[in-house]
Design a protein around this motif. Structure first.
Motif, PDB file in Angstrom:
ATOM      1  N   VAL A 158       5.441  -0.944  13.540  1.00 13.74           N
ATOM      2  CA  VAL A 158       4.270  -1.777  13.269  1.00 13.74           C
ATOM      3  C   VAL A 158       3.075  -0.950  13.719  1.00 13.74           C
ATOM      4  N   GLY A 159       2.245  -0.547  12.768  1.00  8.72           N
ATOM      5  CA  GLY A 159       1.132   0.330  13.125  1.00  8.72           C
ATOM      6  C   GLY A 159       0.041   0.312  12.080  1.00  8.72           C
ATOM      7  N   HIS A 160      -1.189   0.411  12.540  1.00  7.86           N
ATOM      8  CA  HIS A 160      -2.370   0.354  11.695  1.00  7.86           C
ATOM      9  C   HIS A 160      -2.825   1.754  11.282  1.00  7.86           C
ATOM     10  N   HIS A 161      -3.637   1.816  10.243  1.00  3.41           N
ATOM     11  CA  HIS A 161      -4.241   3.077   9.801  1.00  3.41           C
ATOM     12  C   HIS A 161      -4.823   3.875  10.966  1.00  3.41           C
ATOM     13  N   TYR A 162      -5.475   3.202  11.924  1.00  2.71           N
ATOM     14  CA  TYR A 162      -6.119   3.927  13.017  1.00  2.71           C
ATOM     15  C   TYR A 162      -5.109   4.733  13.829  1.00  2.71           C
ATOM     16  N   LEU A 163      -3.890   4.218  13.970  1.00  2.00           N
ATOM     17  CA  LEU A 163      -2.860   4.954  14.708  1.00  2.00           C
ATOM     18  C   LEU A 163      -2.575   6.292  14.037  1.00  2.00           C
ATOM     19  N   CYS A 185      -4.316   3.012  20.856  1.00  2.00           N
ATOM     20  CA  CYS A 185      -4.056   2.101  19.744  1.00  2.00           C
ATOM     21  C   CYS A 185      -2.712   1.393  19.939  1.00  2.00           C
ATOM     22  N   PRO A 186      -2.671   0.069  19.886  1.00  3.35           N
ATOM     23  CA  PRO A 186      -1.400  -0.640  20.048  1.00  3.35           C
ATOM     24  C   PRO A 186      -0.476  -0.428  18.851  1.00  3.35           C
ATOM     25  N   TYR A 187       0.816  -0.456  19.112  1.00  4.98           N
ATOM     26  CA  TYR A 187       1.810  -0.311  18.048  1.00  4.98           C
ATOM     27  C   TYR A 187       3.148  -0.823  18.566  1.00  4.98           C
ATOM     28  N   TYR A 188       4.089  -0.947  17.666  1.00  7.78           N
ATOM     29  CA  TYR A 188       5.471  -1.276  18.022  1.00  7.78           C
ATOM     30  C   TYR A 188       6.364  -0.269  17.323  1.00  7.78           C
ATOM     31  N   LEU A 189       7.362   0.245  18.043  1.00  6.36           N
ATOM     32  CA  LEU A 189       8.272   1.224  17.448  1.00  6.36           C
ATOM     33  C   LEU A 189       9.680   1.019  17.996  1.00  6.36           C
ATOM     34  N   LYS A 190      10.618   0.871  17.091  1.00 10.70           N
ATOM     35  CA  LYS A 190      12.028   0.781  17.455  1.00 10.70           C
ATOM     36  C   LYS A 190      12.809   1.767  16.605  1.00 10.70           C
ATOM     37  N   ILE A 191      13.757   2.477  17.230  1.00  6.85           N
ATOM     38  CA  ILE A 191      14.511   3.523  16.535  1.00  6.85           C
ATOM     39  C   ILE A 191      16.000   3.212  16.618  1.00  6.85           C
ATOM     40  N   GLY A 196       0.834  -1.194   0.000  1.00  7.12           N
ATOM     41  CA  GLY A 196       0.000   0.000   0.000  1.00  7.12           C
ATOM     42  C   GLY A 196       0.866   1.241   0.000  1.00  7.12           C
ATOM     43  N   LEU A 197       0.305   2.308   0.528  1.00  8.82           N
ATOM     44  CA  LEU A 197       1.062   3.552   0.669  1.00  8.82           C
ATOM     45  C   LEU A 197       0.388   4.401   1.745  1.00  8.82           C
ATOM     46  N   GLY A 198       1.096   5.418   2.213  1.00  7.97           N
ATOM     47  CA  GLY A 198       0.511   6.393   3.122  1.00  7.97           C
ATOM     48  C   GLY A 198       0.229   5.874   4.515  1.00  7.97           C
ATOM     49  N   ASN A 199      -0.821   6.434   5.144  1.00 10.89           N
ATOM     50  CA  ASN A 199      -1.220   6.141   6.517  1.00 10.89           C
ATOM     51  C   ASN A 199      -0.054   6.397   7.484  1.00 10.89           C
ATOM     52  N   CYS A 200       0.396   5.423   8.263  1.00 10.90           N
ATOM     53  CA  CYS A 200       1.484   5.706   9.211  1.00 10.90           C
ATOM     54  C   CYS A 200       2.777   6.142   8.524  1.00 10.90           C
ATOM     55  N   ASP A 201       2.906   5.803   7.252  1.00 10.73           N
ATOM     56  CA  ASP A 201       4.106   6.205   6.511  1.00 10.73           C
ATOM     57  C   ASP A 201       4.205   7.724   6.372  1.00 10.73           C
ATOM     58  N   LEU A 202       3.098   8.424   6.603  1.00 13.25           N
ATOM     59  CA  LEU A 202       3.110   9.878   6.473  1.00 13.25           C
ATOM     60  C   LEU A 202       3.970  10.536   7.537  1.00 13.25           C
TER      61      LEU A 202
END
Length: 374
Positions: free
Chosen positions: A194-199, A212-218, A163-169
């Protein structure tokens, strides 16, 4: 070089075209849409602007009606594109906020994006049937709610590549904030999300993750700096100045062009994108001529990543997507849609999506007319 086929030249499709014609040595671009005159004017603008800047794109318009699956399959077979970018929908996602009173929109928004799936699924479903009939192994990038649409189509063997967009923005801004804090190049910063459109919606609309649950590593090069941030605050900061509504379409298009070029030029770029391999929500992926490969750090399993997005999609009004592609909405979503629009469906089967889309368009039109009279 291999060609690119843009299907749907609405607002996002037009931005994708404008960006793509300014890429050096871009291959031939085919543009397909049902609106010939409007599309030719947009092509004129893109081509003229590109030539002003020293680029000389090859663009060809094709009159395209994806409702005719057989003819669409024939077109795809004839032009044999490497990548197809689809931004087709029956009703644009931002129409609700633009056409309804704020208080009505806010109430509908509580139902999540799931109830509006018939609008965003119908045309992409037909396109993917045409791709399969054509026998062409094109990589399809879907702009229409890929966090769910790609999953539904994947259940029946018709999943777009990505896909494109959503959390990628907001991922670029996350990287920029981290780079500034540590005084390093943005190129040195990698984000595993790791994140859904709702995030993305919650952060943009409410300046909060809304649970909203998510996973983030930097990472900065090989160093994990995740623990040096309050992740909730970091996500809010990265979305503070995110354009709202139709104003974010330029960034949406840039996300799509980024994915397109990574696949076309086989870069194996590590990025974030929704809907890879027919999965719910979005993941870190590597993009290449092989398509999208989910690429997770060692501290999260594939099963846990999928589980995060399946839980998040419930906040978007989707209780479950069954093995045959049937979507089950949450009770909350069903209740809100029935109360405000007199429109009720608990389950959406793929075979019924076009019929449900027509019913939804009619119910929505009635709602808009109701508030116009007041």
């Amino acid at each position: 070089m291999d060609s690119v086929f843009i299907t749907g030249l609405g607002d996002i499709g037009e931005h994708i075209l404008e960006l793509l014609v300014r890429v050096p040595n871009v291959p031939k671009i085919y543009v397909g849409d049902i609106k010939k005159e409007e599309s030719l004017r947009k092509i004129y603008s893109a081509r003229s602007g590109a030539i002003h800047q020293g680029f000389y794109p090859k663009i060809e318009f094709i009159h395209l009606d994806v409702n005719d699956v057989e003819r669409t399959a024939g077109i795809i077979q004839e032009i044999n594109p490497e990548v197809i970018v689809s931004s087709m929908t029956l009703k644009t996602w931002w129409a609700l906020e633009a056409e309804l009173p704020p208080e009505v929109f806010r109430r509908l928004d509580k139902a999540g994006f799931g109830p509006w799936l018939p609008w965003h699924l119908t045309l992409v479903y037909k396109l993917m049937q045409a791709v399969k009939k054509s026998g062409v192994e094109a990589h399809v990038i879907n702009a229409s709610f890929p966090d769910a649409v790609n999953v539904i189509l994947g259940k029946v063997g018709l999943a777009p590549a990505i896909g494109l967009g959503n959390c990628d923005l907001f991922v670029p801004e996350l990287r920029r904030i981290v780079a500034d804090k540590f005084n390093v190049s943005v190129k040195s910063v990698s984000v595993y999300l790791v994140g859904h459109h709702y995030l993305a919606h919650a952060l943009n609309a409410y300046q909060s993750t809304m649970g909203c649950p998510y996973y983030l590593k930097i990472m900065i090069d090989d160093k994990d700096v995740t623990k040096q941030f309050n992740l909730e605050k970091l996500l809010v900061e990265a979305n503070k100045y995110m354009p709202k509504g139709v104003n974010d379409h330029f960034i949406v298009a840039a996300s799509g062009v980024k994915n397109l070029l990574a696949i076309l030029y086989d870069t194996k770029e590590l990025t974030y994108s929704p809907g890879p391999q027919g999965l719910p929500g979005g993941y870190p992926v590597r993009l290449s001529r092989k398509g999208a490969e989910v690429y997770l750090p060692e501290d999260i399993t594939f099963e846990d990543a999928v589980r995060i997005n399946e839980e998040a999609q419930k906040l978007d009004g989707i209780e479950e997507i069954k093995d045959d592609g049937t979507v089950v909405l949450t009770e909350k979503a069903v209740t809100i849609m029935e109360e405000l629009m007199g429109y009720k469906y608990k389950e959406l089967k793929l075979s019924e999506c076009e019929e449900k889309a027509r019913e939804l368009l009619f119910a929505y039109k009635q709602l808009v007319e109701k508030y116009k009279r007041h």
